[in-house]
Design an enzyme around this catalytic site. Structure first.
Site, PDB file in Angstrom:
ATOM      1  N   GLN A 257       0.819  -1.211   0.000  1.00 47.37           N
ATOM      2  CA  GLN A 257       0.000   0.000   0.000  1.00 47.37           C
ATOM      3  C   GLN A 257       0.852   1.261   0.000  1.00 47.37           C
ATOM      4  O   GLN A 257       0.431   2.302  -0.517  1.00 47.37           O
ATOM      5  CB  GLN A 257      -0.943  -0.005   1.206  1.00 47.37           C
ATOM      6  CG  GLN A 257      -1.946  -1.138   1.189  1.00 47.37           C
ATOM      7  CD  GLN A 257      -2.816  -1.120  -0.059  1.00 47.37           C
ATOM      8  OE1 GLN A 257      -3.541  -0.158  -0.309  1.00 47.37           O
ATOM      9  NE2 GLN A 257      -2.755  -2.185  -0.850  1.00 47.37           N
ATOM     10  N   HIS A 260       1.392   3.229  -3.267  1.00 47.33           N
ATOM     11  CA  HIS A 260       0.378   4.095  -3.872  1.00 47.33           C
ATOM     12  C   HIS A 260       0.874   5.519  -4.044  1.00 47.33           C
ATOM     13  O   HIS A 260       0.499   6.203  -4.989  1.00 47.33           O
ATOM     14  CB  HIS A 260      -0.899   4.101  -3.032  1.00 47.33           C
ATOM     15  CG  HIS A 260      -1.860   3.023  -3.403  1.00 47.33           C
ATOM     16  ND1 HIS A 260      -2.711   3.120  -4.465  1.00 47.33           N
ATOM     17  CD2 HIS A 260      -2.110   1.807  -2.828  1.00 47.33           C
ATOM     18  CE1 HIS A 260      -3.451   2.019  -4.551  1.00 47.33           C
ATOM     19  NE2 HIS A 260      -3.100   1.208  -3.566  1.00 47.33           N
ATOM     20  N   GLU A 325      -8.279   3.724   6.426  1.00 43.08           N
ATOM     21  CA  GLU A 325      -8.986   3.189   5.274  1.00 43.08           C
ATOM     22  C   GLU A 325      -8.971   1.660   5.264  1.00 43.08           C
ATOM     23  O   GLU A 325     -10.001   1.008   5.153  1.00 43.08           O
ATOM     24  CB  GLU A 325      -8.334   3.741   4.010  1.00 43.08           C
ATOM     25  CG  GLU A 325      -8.894   3.211   2.714  1.00 43.08           C
ATOM     26  CD  GLU A 325      -8.093   3.694   1.518  1.00 43.08           C
ATOM     27  OE1 GLU A 325      -8.638   3.656   0.401  1.00 43.08           O
ATOM     28  OE2 GLU A 325      -6.920   4.103   1.681  1.00 43.08           O
ATOM     29  N   HIS A 326      -7.778   1.084   5.323  1.00 42.50           N
ATOM     30  CA  HIS A 326      -7.619  -0.377   5.298  1.00 42.50           C
ATOM     31  C   HIS A 326      -7.011  -0.835   6.625  1.00 42.50           C
ATOM     32  O   HIS A 326      -5.985  -0.301   7.051  1.00 42.50           O
ATOM     33  CB  HIS A 326      -6.657  -0.818   4.190  1.00 42.50           C
ATOM     34  CG  HIS A 326      -7.015  -0.324   2.831  1.00 42.50           C
ATOM     35  ND1 HIS A 326      -6.299   0.671   2.187  1.00 42.50           N
ATOM     36  CD2 HIS A 326      -8.004  -0.683   1.977  1.00 42.50           C
ATOM     37  CE1 HIS A 326      -6.831   0.888   0.999  1.00 42.50           C
ATOM     38  NE2 HIS A 326      -7.871   0.082   0.846  1.00 42.50           N
ATOM     39  N   HIS A 419     -48.727  26.306   8.665  1.00 44.51           N
ATOM     40  CA  HIS A 419     -48.728  24.866   8.887  1.00 44.51           C
ATOM     41  C   HIS A 419     -49.959  24.454   9.689  1.00 44.51           C
ATOM     42  O   HIS A 419     -50.617  23.450   9.395  1.00 44.51           O
ATOM     43  CB  HIS A 419     -47.467  24.435   9.646  1.00 44.51           C
ATOM     44  CG  HIS A 419     -46.212  24.468   8.835  1.00 44.51           C
ATOM     45  ND1 HIS A 419     -45.681  25.613   8.325  1.00 44.51           N
ATOM     46  CD2 HIS A 419     -45.379  23.459   8.450  1.00 44.51           C
ATOM     47  CE1 HIS A 419     -44.562  25.340   7.666  1.00 44.51           C
ATOM     48  NE2 HIS A 419     -44.362  24.030   7.720  1.00 44.51           N
TER      49      HIS A 419
END
Length: 446
Positions: A257, A260, A325-326, A419
């Site tokens: 990872q 990336h 994230e992971h 209303h």
């Protein structure tokens, strides 16, 4: 980063660059603002200029025609097409199960009072698939397949050229996923064109898919004018490991990872100091031979961390504080994390599972929250492309009169006379009560 427990942890490695600050780089923000404004003003002309400037790409049409797509499909090796079909089947299966879990209903809460819920798909989306150095064709599966399972009518997909040409494998993935339009167009110019529309590109209702800092900033600035899937930053990975984990596998997965980008955090939290030190040694030996060393080495140097804690409960608590994230769980009892952890984009349980499976093949979506957003949102799934809407129907006159009476009182407490009168007229019509504000002729049951 503070941990939600009091035990002292041993930090074998911490970030050299310190904490990342969430938010937009001013230069990125200003550049994106200018590009969006220019495309609003000049449409296709501006899109073409930016595409030429940033990607050296300015064809007669950014939209691929049927013949061009057929040519692309003929060029892509059969094995690549078979693998794309396999992965899209996994993604489609997961999305279909998600869709089946979203139940519509109608319930009668009082005599003749019916309340219901429906799931209505977004009509049109723009799906962005990054290119450049890393053509993330897997993002075509994650965005387009999932949107189509949700029932999105029009998916307009955009992906940048690579080396001045059409990225064949990505186009094949988009086509097989069911994209209705495929534009070879990248960056802010693609996001802006899809969101605001041009002379040749119809605007969409929602944007989905990952991208670089400029793409992320464009989505941020356009949010509200269109919907978005989520705000995304650099990829993050965190591994929780005990003494039973294989340090070599842990090291490989951290680096998988880190490649990336140079700002992708890779964090290990372990109950074993020996394992932590062994992982660091393995990473140091693996990095020099990695083809993606330029990114992975910088990410590990500046954003890599190794923490040693006393117990797995402390490890889970510290991991929750990151809300990454992971999150990989490499322990003797990995499913324990399902009960102990709360904050993560996606959880990967056991040595036989890795983040790369989630990124590329297994079927769960890889568009996930980063920078702590996992505290309040999940990742992209079929539900992101659906609007859960409600409907109401009152068929019973006495029930309508009862609701009208209560509505009148409740609205007047809030000083909303209009209303209140909407309730009053139904009390008058269905029960025959009179109200001072109404003409006497209206105060009758009829």
């Amino acid at each position: 980063m503070s941990a939600p427990f009091t035990s002292t942890s041993l930090d074998l490695k911490t970030r050299a660059a310190g904490e990342r600050v969430a938010g937009s780089d001013p230069k990125v923000k200003n550049t994106v603002e200018e590009v969006i404004a220019d495309i609003r003003d000049r449409g296709d002309v501006a899109v073409r200029e930016y595409s030429q400037k940033f990607d050296a790409w300015a064809p007669e049409s950014f939209l691929l025609g049927a013949e061009q797509i057929a040519d692309v499909m003929a060029r892509v090796p059969e094995q690549v097409l078979a693998d794309i079909r396999f992965v899209q089947t996994q993604v489609r299966t997961m999305a279909e199960h998600q869709l089946a879990s979203l139940q519509e209903f109608e319930v009668e809460t009082f005599p003749g009072v019916f309340l219901g819920q429906k799931n209505v798909p977004v009509t049109t989306i723009g799906a962005y698939v990054p290119g450049g150095r890393y053509p993330l064709l897997a993002s075509a599966h994650m965005t387009v397949v999932t949107a189509k399972v949700a029932g999105v009518e029009r998916v307009a997909a955009a992906t940048p050229p690579i080396d001045g040409g059409i990225p064949d494998a990505t186009v094949a993935a988009l086509h097989l996923a069911g994209a209705d339009e495929i534009y070879i167009l990248g960056g802010v110019q693609a996001i802006a064109a899809l969101a605001v529309g041009t002379e040749t590109i119809d605007p969409v209702d929602m944007l989905a898919g990952p991208g670089n800092a400029f793409v992320a900033e464009a989505k941020r600035q356009l949010f509200g004018e269109v919907g978005i899937d989520l705000f995304a930053g650099p990829t993050e990975v965190l591994i929780v490991a005990d003494e039973h984990a294989d340090p070599f596998v842990v090291a490989v997965d951290l680096l998988s990872q880190a490649e990336h980008g140079p700002d992708s955090p890779a964090v290990l939290i372990t109950t074993s100091e020996d394992l932590g030190r062994a992982v660091i040694d393995h990473v140091d030996r693996l990095l020099p031979g990695m083809p993606t060393r330029d990114f992975a080495e910088a990410a590990w140097r500046d954003y890599g961390e190794v923490h040693v804690v006393d117990t797995l409960n402390e490890a889970y608590a510290l991991a929750d504080g990151y809300a990454f994230e992971h999150v990989q769980i490499m322990t003797a009892q990995p499913r324990e994390a399902l009960e102990k952890m709360r904050h993560y984009g996606a959880l990967f349980l056991g040595e036989g599972t890795c983040v790369s499976y989630g990124d590329k093949t297994i079927g769960t979506n890889h568009v996930l929250p980063t920078r702590g957003a996992a505290r309040y949102t999940g990742g992209l799934w079929v539900g992101k492309f659906l609007r859960t809407v409600t409907y109401q129907e009152v068929r019973n006159e006495e029930s309508s009169a009862m609701l009208g009476e209560i509505t009148g009182r409740a609205a007047r407490v809030e000083r909303f006379e209009g209303h209140a009168r909407s309730g009053d007229v139904r009390v008058a019509k269905y029960r025959g009560d009179a109200f001072e504000w109404m003409p006497q002729s209206a105060a009758r049951k009829g």
